[in-house]
Write an enzyme that holds these catalytic residues in place. Structure first.
Site, PDB file in Angstrom:
ATOM      1  N   LYS A 146       0.840  -1.209   0.000  1.00  0.00           N
ATOM      2  CA  LYS A 146       0.000   0.000   0.000  1.00  0.00           C
ATOM      3  C   LYS A 146       0.875   1.259   0.000  1.00  0.00           C
ATOM      4  O   LYS A 146       0.556   2.253  -0.657  1.00  0.00           O
ATOM      5  CB  LYS A 146      -0.936  -0.013   1.221  1.00  0.00           C
ATOM      6  N   LYS A 153      -0.273  11.371   5.668  1.00  0.00           N
ATOM      7  CA  LYS A 153       0.065  10.276   6.593  1.00  0.00           C
ATOM      8  C   LYS A 153       0.698   9.103   5.839  1.00  0.00           C
ATOM      9  O   LYS A 153       1.714   8.551   6.248  1.00  0.00           O
ATOM     10  CB  LYS A 153      -1.224   9.835   7.292  1.00  0.00           C
TER      11      LYS A 153
HETATM   12  P1  NAD Z   1     -12.543   8.628   7.548  1.00  0.00           P
HETATM   13  O1  NAD Z   1     -11.834   9.616   8.379  1.00  0.00           O
HETATM   14  O2  NAD Z   1     -13.660   9.081   6.650  1.00  0.00           O
HETATM   15  O3  NAD Z   1     -13.162   7.447   8.476  1.00  0.00           O
HETATM   16  C1  NAD Z   1     -12.527   6.928   9.609  1.00  0.00           C
HETATM   17  C2  NAD Z   1     -13.600   6.386  10.544  1.00  0.00           C
HETATM   18  O4  NAD Z   1     -12.977   5.814  11.689  1.00  0.00           O
HETATM   19  C3  NAD Z   1     -14.553   7.463  11.083  1.00  0.00           C
HETATM   20  O5  NAD Z   1     -15.864   7.050  10.850  1.00  0.00           O
HETATM   21  C4  NAD Z   1     -14.269   7.521  12.584  1.00  0.00           C
HETATM   22  O6  NAD Z   1     -15.451   7.714  13.345  1.00  0.00           O
HETATM   23  C5  NAD Z   1     -13.743   6.123  12.839  1.00  0.00           C
HETATM   24  N1  NAD Z   1     -12.862   6.083  14.015  1.00  0.00           N
HETATM   25  C6  NAD Z   1     -11.753   6.836  14.256  1.00  0.00           C
HETATM   26  N2  NAD Z   1     -11.195   6.486  15.451  1.00  0.00           N
HETATM   27  C7  NAD Z   1     -11.978   5.501  15.953  1.00  0.00           C
HETATM   28  C8  NAD Z   1     -11.939   4.731  17.150  1.00  0.00           C
HETATM   29  N3  NAD Z   1     -10.973   4.910  18.051  1.00  0.00           N
HETATM   30  N4  NAD Z   1     -12.918   3.831  17.345  1.00  0.00           N
HETATM   31  C9  NAD Z   1     -13.891   3.627  16.439  1.00  0.00           C
HETATM   32  N5  NAD Z   1     -13.994   4.316  15.275  1.00  0.00           N
HETATM   33  C10 NAD Z   1     -13.041   5.241  15.051  1.00  0.00           C
HETATM   34  O7  NAD Z   1     -11.424   7.868   6.699  1.00  0.00           O
HETATM   35  P2  NAD Z   1     -11.586   7.040   5.336  1.00  0.00           P
HETATM   36  O8  NAD Z   1     -11.386   7.960   4.182  1.00  0.00           O
HETATM   37  O9  NAD Z   1     -12.785   6.163   5.410  1.00  0.00           O
HETATM   38  O10 NAD Z   1     -10.245   6.147   5.400  1.00  0.00           O
HETATM   39  C11 NAD Z   1     -10.120   5.040   6.286  1.00  0.00           C
HETATM   40  C12 NAD Z   1      -8.787   4.346   6.002  1.00  0.00           C
HETATM   41  O11 NAD Z   1      -8.752   3.900   4.645  1.00  0.00           O
HETATM   42  C13 NAD Z   1      -7.566   5.269   6.177  1.00  0.00           C
HETATM   43  O12 NAD Z   1      -6.500   4.530   6.706  1.00  0.00           O
HETATM   44  C14 NAD Z   1      -7.270   5.711   4.758  1.00  0.00           C
HETATM   45  O13 NAD Z   1      -5.898   6.064   4.598  1.00  0.00           O
HETATM   46  C15 NAD Z   1      -7.646   4.464   3.973  1.00  0.00           C
HETATM   47  N6  NAD Z   1      -8.054   4.693   2.572  1.00  0.00           N
HETATM   48  C16 NAD Z   1      -8.907   5.712   2.245  1.00  0.00           C
HETATM   49  C17 NAD Z   1      -9.276   5.904   0.914  1.00  0.00           C
HETATM   50  C18 NAD Z   1     -10.198   7.034   0.482  1.00  0.00           C
HETATM   51  O14 NAD Z   1     -10.289   7.313  -0.722  1.00  0.00           O
HETATM   52  N7  NAD Z   1     -10.905   7.713   1.404  1.00  0.00           N
HETATM   53  C19 NAD Z   1      -8.778   5.052  -0.065  1.00  0.00           C
HETATM   54  C20 NAD Z   1      -7.944   3.998   0.301  1.00  0.00           C
HETATM   55  C21 NAD Z   1      -7.590   3.824   1.631  1.00  0.00           C
END
Ligand code: NAD
Length: 302
Positions: free
Chosen positions: A174, A242
């Site tokens: 990744k 990040k």
């Molecule tokens: P986001 O910030 O929209 O969602 C994160 C979620 O985690 C939130 O709903 C938050 O409430 C929850 N959360 C945070 N801390 C928590 C805890 N201690 N307990 C329970 N829930 C908790 O992020 P996202 O865009 O959905 O991305 C999530 C992951 O996927 C990240 O690591 C990101 O790098 C990766 N990612 C994102 C994308 C994208 O296009 N958005 C693509 C590939 C990978």
């Protein structure tokens, strides 16, 4: 009886991914920080069951998926107070689909092995569109038998699923992915600002470059964002920043210089300093606009 699976972290990515599992017939035990999201999901379908802590999720589901922002949140949810580890044991499987440091993936997997549980790191690529369309690329690190067990779940959320190696290997791949995407964004931004400030319609640049060797998924999916100045996430700048830090650290520990990534990482730092950390990562072009004193799109919009 329907199989039960846990899902923790219902953000931009987690929401559609959890919905695919419920639509496929799984009972999905959910937990996330935002209480309103939990209520929306439980009102939407009786396949969603609310849980108050990660431990509570693991008490009700042998397999638990996490989709959280970064390493500290995954460590806390898996190993912290009221974490998964307090309820997991023989037969439990934690599948972390967040993007985190490879070292943290190995730390979590090792700690869970101490109570007899198994773990996979299975980060994804494909963005929000990939999550919504169940078309993610999933790069998986861990034991073969655990990958086989998780495959029916992965197939509900993704299209390209590859077992890339042992624990931590998914996160290494990744990091490679994020290097390529970031450098792609930088190349597209640099080219668009050159053409647009020279007086060419950026729509036409996208159109004709899209038919040649310069075409890329970044340009296909995000070219329009870049020239319109509309940057609703999508994938937030702060999350990509990040990921580039993870890649730079991986380069350091592996002994691989990443000079181009280092430069683009600094542009992402500049975006955050400029207050654009919550915009989509296609807003990288605004740093080039700042440097060139020329704006292609309208005022910045989230
Ligand atoms: P986001 O910030 O929209 O969602 C994160 C979620 O985690 C939130 O709903 C938050 O409430 C929850 N959360 C945070 N801390 C928590 C805890 N201690 N307990 C329970 N829930 C908790 O992020 P996202 O865009 O959905 O991305 C999530 C992951 O996927 C990240 O690591 C990101 O790098 C990766 N990612 C994102 C994308 C994208 O296009 N958005 C693509 C590939 C990978």
């Amino acid at each position: 009886m329907a199989e039960t699976v846990g899902f923790i972290g219902l953000g931009i990515m987690g929401k559609p991914m959890a919905r695919h599992l419920a639509n496929a017939g799984y009972d999905v035990v959910i937990h996330t920080l935002n209480r309103e999201t939990i209520s929306t999901f439980t009102a939407e379908s009786n396949k969603f069951i609310a849980a108050s802590t990660p431990k509570d999720v693991a008490e009700r589901a042998k397999t638990v998926i996490t989709m959280l922002p970064d390493s500290p949140q995954v460590r806390e949810v898996a190993l912290g107070e009221n974490g998964l580890i307090e309820a997991m044991g023989e037969g439990s499987l934690h599948i972390d689909m967040s993007t985190i440091a490879p070292a943290t993936a190995i730390e979590v997997s090792t700690a869970l092995a101490g109570v007899g549980a198994h773990a996979l790191d299975a980060p994804v690529s494909g963005g929000e569109a990939g999550a919504v369309n169940a078309a993610l690329s999933i790069m998986v690190g861990g034991a073969e038998s655990d990958v086989e067990r998780a495959m029916p779940l992965f197939e509900k959320m993704g299209k390209t699923i590859v077992h890339v190696g042992a624990s931590g290997a998914g996160q290494v791949v990744k990091a490679c992915n994020q290097v390529m995407v970031a450098v792609n964004y930088a190349a597209m931004s640099e080219a668009l600002i050159l053409g647009a400030k020279a007086g060419v319609d950026p729509e036409k640049i996208l159109q004709v470059l899209g038919g040649g060797l310069a075409n890329s998924r970044v340009m296909e999916l995000k070219g329009q964002n870049a020239i319109s100045g509309k940057f609703a996430p999508g994938f937030r700048v702060d999350l990509h920043r990040k990921d580039l830090n993870i890649a730079m650290n991986a380069g350091k520990t592996t002994g691989v210089p990443l000079p181009v990534t280092a430069l683009v990482q600094q542009f992402f730092e500049a975006l955050t300093v400029a207050g654009r950390g919550d915009l989509d990562h296609s807003s990288l072009i605004t740093i080039y606009e700042d440097l060139a004193h020329y704006r292609i799109g309208q005022d910045l919009e989230a």
